[in-house]
Design a protein around this motif. Structure first.
Motif, short mmCIF file in Angstrom:
data_model
loop_
_atom_site.label_atom_id
_atom_site.label_comp_id
_atom_site.label_asym_id
_atom_site.label_seq_id
_atom_site.Cartn_x
_atom_site.Cartn_y
_atom_site.Cartn_z
N ARG A 25 98.92 142.57 96.04
CA ARG A 25 99.78 141.92 97.23
C ARG A 25 99.42 142.53 98.53
N ARG A 26 99.20 143.87 98.70
CA ARG A 26 98.59 144.18 99.83
C ARG A 26 97.14 143.60 100.25
N LEU A 27 96.31 143.50 99.38
CA LEU A 27 95.09 142.80 99.50
C LEU A 27 95.42 141.52 100.25
N MET A 28 95.93 140.62 99.53
CA MET A 28 96.30 139.29 99.94
C MET A 28 97.02 139.17 101.16
N LYS A 29 97.92 140.04 101.61
CA LYS A 29 98.54 140.12 102.84
C LYS A 29 97.81 140.39 104.00
N LYS A 30 96.45 141.26 103.80
CA LYS A 30 95.59 141.37 104.81
C LYS A 30 94.63 140.49 104.93
N TYR A 31 93.86 140.15 103.77
CA TYR A 31 92.73 139.28 103.58
C TYR A 31 93.07 137.69 103.03
N GLU A 32 94.23 137.69 102.74
CA GLU A 32 94.95 136.32 102.17
C GLU A 32 94.03 135.76 100.89
N SER A 33 93.70 134.56 100.83
CA SER A 33 92.72 134.15 99.46
C SER A 33 91.44 134.69 99.33
N PRO A 34 90.63 134.80 100.41
CA PRO A 34 89.41 135.40 100.26
C PRO A 34 89.33 136.60 99.83
N GLY A 35 90.35 137.69 99.97
CA GLY A 35 90.41 138.66 99.38
C GLY A 35 90.66 138.75 97.96
N TRP A 206 96.74 121.40 79.94
CA TRP A 206 96.29 122.46 81.39
C TRP A 206 95.65 121.70 82.35
N LYS A 207 94.42 120.90 81.97
CA LYS A 207 93.75 120.31 82.58
C LYS A 207 94.59 119.33 83.81
N LYS A 208 95.50 118.74 83.42
CA LYS A 208 96.29 117.98 84.59
C LYS A 208 97.16 118.69 85.18
N GLU A 209 97.60 119.97 84.65
CA GLU A 209 98.62 120.90 85.52
C GLU A 209 97.43 121.53 86.52
N LEU A 210 96.45 122.03 86.49
CA LEU A 210 95.30 122.52 87.14
C LEU A 210 94.87 121.53 88.53
N LEU A 211 94.49 120.47 87.86
CA LEU A 211 94.19 119.39 88.62
C LEU A 211 95.17 118.92 89.61
N ASN A 212 96.41 119.06 89.46
CA ASN A 212 97.74 118.73 90.08
C ASN A 212 98.01 119.77 91.00
N ASP A 213 97.43 121.07 90.85
CA ASP A 213 97.78 122.16 91.53
C ASP A 213 97.00 122.18 92.65
N GLU A 214 97.78 122.04 94.08
CA GLU A 214 96.86 121.72 95.11
C GLU A 214 96.21 123.19 95.66
N TRP A 216 95.45 125.59 93.46
CA TRP A 216 94.22 126.12 92.66
C TRP A 216 92.87 125.13 93.04
N CYS A 217 93.32 123.97 93.49
CA CYS A 217 92.15 123.22 93.70
C CYS A 217 91.42 123.58 94.90
N ALA A 218 92.32 124.02 96.22
CA ALA A 218 91.62 124.46 97.51
C ALA A 218 90.96 125.83 97.18
N SER A 219 91.44 126.59 96.17
CA SER A 219 90.83 127.91 95.99
C SER A 219 89.35 127.56 95.27
N LEU A 228 84.87 119.33 98.90
CA LEU A 228 85.88 118.49 98.09
C LEU A 228 85.15 117.49 96.70
N ALA A 229 83.85 117.52 97.04
CA ALA A 229 83.24 116.76 95.85
C ALA A 229 83.36 117.47 94.72
N ILE A 230 83.72 118.85 94.61
CA ILE A 230 83.75 119.58 93.29
C ILE A 230 85.08 119.21 92.54
N ILE A 231 86.03 118.64 93.18
CA ILE A 231 87.36 118.36 92.73
C ILE A 231 86.98 116.86 91.68
N GLU A 232 86.20 116.19 92.15
CA GLU A 232 86.02 114.67 91.63
C GLU A 232 85.20 115.05 90.39
#
Length: 342
Positions: A25-35, A206-214, A216-219, A228-232
């Motif tokens: 949580r400390r890591l994500m608070k300082k560096y967000e998703s890249p951390g 699980w595939k449907k849930e992951l692909l519908n998770d915005e 997770w897709c953004a990460s 964005l082509a990777i999502i297709e």
């Protein structure tokens, strides 16, 4: 020749409450998703190697290139991870990233297949006696019960008939045991097929849930660096990943959604986030680039070089006469000299 034991792991366990961990949580608070993505990337590389990874300039460049940032930013993130206790501080002075918890998970995963001789002991945070106590060798128990010998003597006149009856009973017993084993195997195989069908249905969910998770897709887009082509192509890649698991008989490694998600990302990253169907399935190999070599130009002879120098000297002399003005033209002067270029 015995097959060498692999030091790294094909997959590794992760706590379900990892995002609730105060350090994460400390890591994500300082560096967000890249951390968080960098930390996950480091874990994959650590367990893929063994229980540590050595940080060099090339590795820093590779991490920075994947996250589309600078080397200095990656170095700052690593220093902060050490500061909050995600990695060992003393070994970080030697550019080594590891921790006691990472090594404990590694030992648990390797179990009796751990090769103690190939361990880098200078990077161990767990004493060798404790490691040997953790790793237990599973041995198949040996049955020591002896079969009693029948000592009852049989009259000579009935030896053949007794042997015949004994052989007949033995054959019947063997057939009965084979029938029982066959039924048990059929029952077990049917149960395995039923479990596999249930597991594949969970994979589809699980595939449907992951692909519908915005999130997770953004990460996935940021982590892959493919846009964005990777999502297709994600659903198609997951389908090939299912076939890979079945082919390698690794269904036990994907019993939860988190295990499926982590294994899929590691597998796709190993395949360089390829989206081409033939390359992804291994039915087509990438042709190596062709290197063209140009034939060097023919070297001039000494006579040709002398002629070129003489022509340049003649031109230079003409410019000197015209620019400085000596009172006569270059044509009159050159008539009185020998023309070596003729």
């Amino acid at each position: 020749m015995a097959r060498p034991i692999k030091l790294g792991l094909d997959y590794f366990p992760m706590d379900t409450d990892v995002l609730k961990n105060i350090k994460i949580r400390r890591l994500m608070k300082k560096y967000e998703s890249p951390g968080a993505i960098l930390y996950l990337n480091l874990l994959c590389d650590i367990y893929g190697n063994s229980y540590f990874v050595q940080i060099g300039q090339d590795y820093l460049f590779d991490l920075a290139d994947q996250l589309e940032t600078e080397d200095t930013e990656i170095k700052a993130m690593l220093d902060y991870m050490v500061e909050i206790g995600l990695f060992d501080a003393e070994l970080w002075k030697q550019n080594i990233l590891t921790s006691k918890s990472i090594q404990e998970r590694y030992l648990t995963a390797k179990g009796r297949y751990l090769n103690e001789k190939k361990l880098e002991k200078q990077y161990l945070l767990i004493p060798l006696p404790e490691i040997k106590a953790r790793v237990s060798t599973v041995k198949t128990p040996v049955c020591t019960e002896k079969t009693p010998v029948i000592t009852v003597e049989t009259p000579v006149c009935t030896v053949e008939s007794a042997q015949s009856i004994g052989n007949k009973n033995k054959v019947e017993n063997n057939k009965e045991n084979e029938s029982i084993n066959l039924n048990n195997n059929n029952h077990n195989n049917a149960r395995v097929r039923e479990n596999d069908q249930s597991l594949k249905a969970e994979w589809d969910q699980w595939k449907k849930e992951l692909l519908n998770d915005e999130d997770w897709c953004a990460s996935l887009v940021r982590y892959s660096g493919k846009g964005l082509a990777i999502i297709e192509h994600a659903l198609e890649a997951m389908t090939y990943f299912d076939d890979f698991i079945v082919l390698k008989a690794q269904e036990d490694t994907t019993r939860t959604k988190k295990e499926y998600q982590m294994s899929f990302i590691g597998w796709w990253r190993h395949n360089n986030w390829e989206t081409n169907r033939q390359l992804l399935t291994g039915t087509k190999q990438v042709a190596p680039p062709r290197t063209e070599y140009k034939k060097p130009a023919a070297r001039k002879s000494r006579y040709e070089e002398m002629m070129e120098v003489a022509a340049e000297a003649k031109l230079l002399t003409k410019k000197m006469y015209e620019n400085n003005g000596f009172g006569y033209t270059i044509e009159n002067s050159l008539e009185a000299t020998t023309d070596y270029t003729a």
